[in-house]
Enzyme design. Sequence first.
Site, PDB file in Angstrom:
ATOM      1  N   ASN A 154       0.797  -1.230   0.000  1.00 32.96           N
ATOM      2  CA  ASN A 154       0.000   0.000   0.000  1.00 32.96           C
ATOM      3  C   ASN A 154       0.829   1.279   0.000  1.00 32.96           C
ATOM      4  O   ASN A 154       0.385   2.299  -0.524  1.00 32.96           O
ATOM      5  CB  ASN A 154      -0.999  -0.014   1.165  1.00 32.96           C
ATOM      6  CG  ASN A 154      -0.343  -0.271   2.498  1.00 32.96           C
ATOM      7  OD1 ASN A 154       0.825  -0.640   2.565  1.00 32.96           O
ATOM      8  ND2 ASN A 154      -1.089  -0.074   3.556  1.00 32.96           N
ATOM      9  N   GLU A 251       4.807  -4.708  11.817  1.00 34.59           N
ATOM     10  CA  GLU A 251       3.721  -3.744  11.609  1.00 34.59           C
ATOM     11  C   GLU A 251       2.637  -4.485  10.846  1.00 34.59           C
ATOM     12  O   GLU A 251       2.753  -4.695   9.646  1.00 34.59           O
ATOM     13  CB  GLU A 251       4.203  -2.545  10.786  1.00 34.59           C
ATOM     14  CG  GLU A 251       5.245  -1.696  11.471  1.00 34.59           C
ATOM     15  CD  GLU A 251       4.737  -0.996  12.703  1.00 34.59           C
ATOM     16  OE1 GLU A 251       3.518  -1.031  12.982  1.00 34.59           O
ATOM     17  OE2 GLU A 251       5.569  -0.401  13.422  1.00 34.59           O
ATOM     18  N   GLU A 459       7.558   1.905  14.684  1.00 30.74           N
ATOM     19  CA  GLU A 459       8.286   2.613  13.638  1.00 30.74           C
ATOM     20  C   GLU A 459       8.203   4.106  13.938  1.00 30.74           C
ATOM     21  O   GLU A 459       7.395   4.561  14.750  1.00 30.74           O
ATOM     22  CB  GLU A 459       7.692   2.302  12.258  1.00 30.74           C
ATOM     23  CG  GLU A 459       7.792   0.815  11.947  1.00 30.74           C
ATOM     24  CD  GLU A 459       7.762   0.480  10.473  1.00 30.74           C
ATOM     25  OE1 GLU A 459       6.702   0.656   9.861  1.00 30.74           O
ATOM     26  OE2 GLU A 459       8.807   0.033   9.943  1.00 30.74           O
TER      27      GLU A 459
HETATM   28  P1  NDP Z   1       1.346  -9.881   3.197  1.00 31.12           P
HETATM   29  O1  NDP Z   1       1.386 -10.219   4.626  1.00 31.12           O
HETATM   30  O2  NDP Z   1       0.746 -10.834   2.258  1.00 31.12           O
HETATM   31  O3  NDP Z   1       2.829  -9.623   2.670  1.00 31.12           O
HETATM   32  C1  NDP Z   1       3.709  -8.702   3.264  1.00 31.12           C
HETATM   33  C2  NDP Z   1       5.097  -8.915   2.723  1.00 31.12           C
HETATM   34  O4  NDP Z   1       5.633 -10.129   3.238  1.00 31.12           O
HETATM   35  C3  NDP Z   1       5.157  -9.041   1.206  1.00 31.12           C
HETATM   36  O5  NDP Z   1       6.341  -8.438   0.741  1.00 31.12           O
HETATM   37  C4  NDP Z   1       5.183 -10.540   1.019  1.00 31.12           C
HETATM   38  O6  NDP Z   1       5.701 -10.914  -0.229  1.00 31.12           O
HETATM   39  C5  NDP Z   1       6.072 -10.957   2.171  1.00 31.12           C
HETATM   40  N1  NDP Z   1       5.907 -12.352   2.571  1.00 31.12           N
HETATM   41  C6  NDP Z   1       4.841 -13.169   2.402  1.00 31.12           C
HETATM   42  N2  NDP Z   1       5.072 -14.382   2.963  1.00 31.12           N
HETATM   43  C7  NDP Z   1       6.313 -14.328   3.504  1.00 31.12           C
HETATM   44  C8  NDP Z   1       7.140 -15.255   4.226  1.00 31.12           C
HETATM   45  N3  NDP Z   1       6.724 -16.484   4.525  1.00 31.12           N
HETATM   46  N4  NDP Z   1       8.368 -14.856   4.634  1.00 31.12           N
HETATM   47  C9  NDP Z   1       8.794 -13.600   4.379  1.00 31.12           C
HETATM   48  N5  NDP Z   1       8.073 -12.684   3.686  1.00 31.12           N
HETATM   49  C10 NDP Z   1       6.853 -13.032   3.258  1.00 31.12           C
HETATM   50  O7  NDP Z   1       0.674  -8.466   3.147  1.00 31.12           O
HETATM   51  P2  NDP Z   1       0.218  -7.611   1.891  1.00 31.12           P
HETATM   52  O8  NDP Z   1       1.376  -7.228   1.052  1.00 31.12           O
HETATM   53  O9  NDP Z   1      -0.932  -8.328   1.276  1.00 31.12           O
HETATM   54  O10 NDP Z   1      -0.249  -6.266   2.613  1.00 31.12           O
HETATM   55  C11 NDP Z   1      -1.483  -6.120   3.205  1.00 31.12           C
HETATM   56  C12 NDP Z   1      -1.393  -6.365   4.696  1.00 31.12           C
HETATM   57  O11 NDP Z   1      -0.386  -5.588   5.297  1.00 31.12           O
HETATM   58  C13 NDP Z   1      -2.668  -5.997   5.387  1.00 31.12           C
HETATM   59  O12 NDP Z   1      -3.122  -7.049   6.192  1.00 31.12           O
HETATM   60  C14 NDP Z   1      -2.316  -4.808   6.259  1.00 31.12           C
HETATM   61  O13 NDP Z   1      -3.011  -4.735   7.432  1.00 31.12           O
HETATM   62  C15 NDP Z   1      -0.866  -4.966   6.478  1.00 31.12           C
HETATM   63  N6  NDP Z   1      -0.241  -3.659   6.603  1.00 31.12           N
HETATM   64  C16 NDP Z   1       0.192  -3.255   7.831  1.00 31.12           C
HETATM   65  C17 NDP Z   1       0.747  -2.013   8.007  1.00 31.12           C
HETATM   66  C18 NDP Z   1       1.260  -1.589   9.327  1.00 31.12           C
HETATM   67  O14 NDP Z   1       2.107  -0.715   9.399  1.00 31.12           O
HETATM   68  N7  NDP Z   1       0.835  -2.158  10.428  1.00 31.12           N
HETATM   69  C19 NDP Z   1       0.855  -1.076   6.895  1.00 31.12           C
HETATM   70  C20 NDP Z   1       0.409  -1.612   5.656  1.00 31.12           C
HETATM   71  C21 NDP Z   1      -0.121  -2.852   5.531  1.00 31.12           C
HETATM   72  P3  NDP Z   1       4.724 -11.037  -1.489  1.00 31.12           P
HETATM   73  O15 NDP Z   1       3.502 -10.228  -1.232  1.00 31.12           O
HETATM   74  O16 NDP Z   1       5.538 -10.524  -2.587  1.00 31.12           O
HETATM   75  O17 NDP Z   1       4.396 -12.492  -1.579  1.00 31.12           O
END
Ligand code: NDP
Length: 485
Positions: A154, A251, A459
């Site tokens: 995002n 986060e 953060e």
């Molecule tokens: P994901 O949890 O699907 O992915 C987050 C990141 O982790 C991506 O880069 C993903 O790679 C990577 N990833 C996935 N599986 C693994 C693993 N097993 N080991 C290491 N890395 C991994 O989240 P989204 O990208 O779909 O983002 C949306 C989510 O993020 C929402 O639930 C939202 O609440 C949260 N979010 C939280 C924020 C905060 O600051 N608290 C801010 C913004 C979002 P890839 O996607 O390339 O597979």
Amino acid sequence: MTHPAQPKASHFINGEYVEDTAGTPIPVIYAATGEQIATVHAATPAIVEQALSTAKAAQKAWARMTGTERGRILRRAADIMRERNHDLSVLETYDTGKPLQETLVADATSGADALEYFGGLAASLTGEHIPLGEDWVYTKREALGLCVGIGAWNYPTQIACWKGAPALACGNSMVFKPSETTPLCALKVAEILIEAGAPAGVFNVVQGMGEVGGALVTDPRVDKVSLTGSVPTGKKVYAAAAEGMKHVTMELGGKSPLIIFDDADIDNAVGGAINGNFYSSGQVCSNGTRVFVQKGIKEKFLARLAERTGNAILGDPMDEATSFGPMVTENQMNIVLGYIEKGKEEGARLICGGKRADMDGYFIEPTVFADVTDDMTIAREEIFGPVMSVLDFDTEEEVVARANDTEFGLSAGVFTKDFTRAHRVIGNLEAGSCFINSYNDAPVEAPFGGVKASGVGRENSKEAIKHFSQVKSVYVRMGDVEAAF
Ligand code: NDP
């Protein structure tokens, strides 16, 4: 012709763009049109190795520079980001689909704020002198070493900077993996840091899906992992990091309460609810998606909310008049549409929106449900889209208990003119980032992060320094050593 969003190569390692076309191709789709605008390749094991060994090798010399020198580089990078804000914002819009109206003020600018803020702090990261009679202890705040940053889709520029800036300020190096959905912006951050004078290898970007993230997290050379993502991914990454006893910042997601009392200024409360649900088309982790409205003002609040939501301008995100963009991907759009159907099925009252917009791209109309009850799916699960649930309440005690009845604890907000109540309610809410008569402000000076399942660590602010450094204590004896034998 190559699209202007296509990067020179997929990865940025040791100060330069690096390609390995053996990696799985990752198409970059512009969410406003569905058109493929770029392709990158997931990192192969060779690329992951190159990034980690480079970052490991670069870290020690970077940590030996003075904080003033490191800070100067970060602040120079902030200046470059601000000078290029327009181009970086256009790229952010291509990467995410978010409207330029937002990206011009919320992405590269927020990244620049982090670089400037942590650049400013870098020179003041000192320890303590602790006198013990003639002896004394001194402490040093030292870098953790090699840090891995993993981002959600995002806020690709902001997340890279929120992780990279404090990490580098403390003398760490970083390998950053953006979400596969939004691989473009972090590369620019890496390029700008080099231009600002950062030594090659201190900030590297590799592309890939979860398995690349997994390879980074489990590598024994890595000292810290900072993830922005969903709760299920957070649990996996936290567990993997624990195997190597690595530091973590998590986060994660939320289902945050926004509580509006009868005495609140209605227009401000509606504004807070709009900012807390529809900014970035609802794809914000801290969103206040459970809007609790005290019964006395409920219908007035809903009428004003529907009227103002009707003013959202859906359209070409590159047109600065557009105030509401598409979902980041077709998949995310379908997930959100599924939740909207669930809301209808489970008996919530649809006030506005409720369907895919009749236009190209992955647009969903900003959607408000009223008469939502605590047990409905739309009130329990994180939707990550433009779906606001309005719930009624009678008393303060009741609403606080209901607001806390969730596994999440990222954010919470309260609107009231009664300041005693505002502070009391915030004091009783289980959340890390809270707001009084406002919602979703995220200045770099303020700590940001969640409690409960929403995360670990913070953060931004001086808190982030604690999570990217460790304290060494040194006992200094001035006299003779006494020993038993
Ligand atoms: P994901 O949890 O699907 O992915 C987050 C990141 O982790 C991506 O880069 C993903 O790679 C990577 N990833 C996935 N599986 C693994 C693993 N097993 N080991 C290491 N890395 C991994 O989240 P989204 O990208 O779909 O983002 C949306 C989510 O993020 C929402 O639930 C939202 O609440 C949260 N979010 C939280 C924020 C905060 O600051 N608290 C801010 C913004 C979002 P890839 O996607 O390339 O597979």
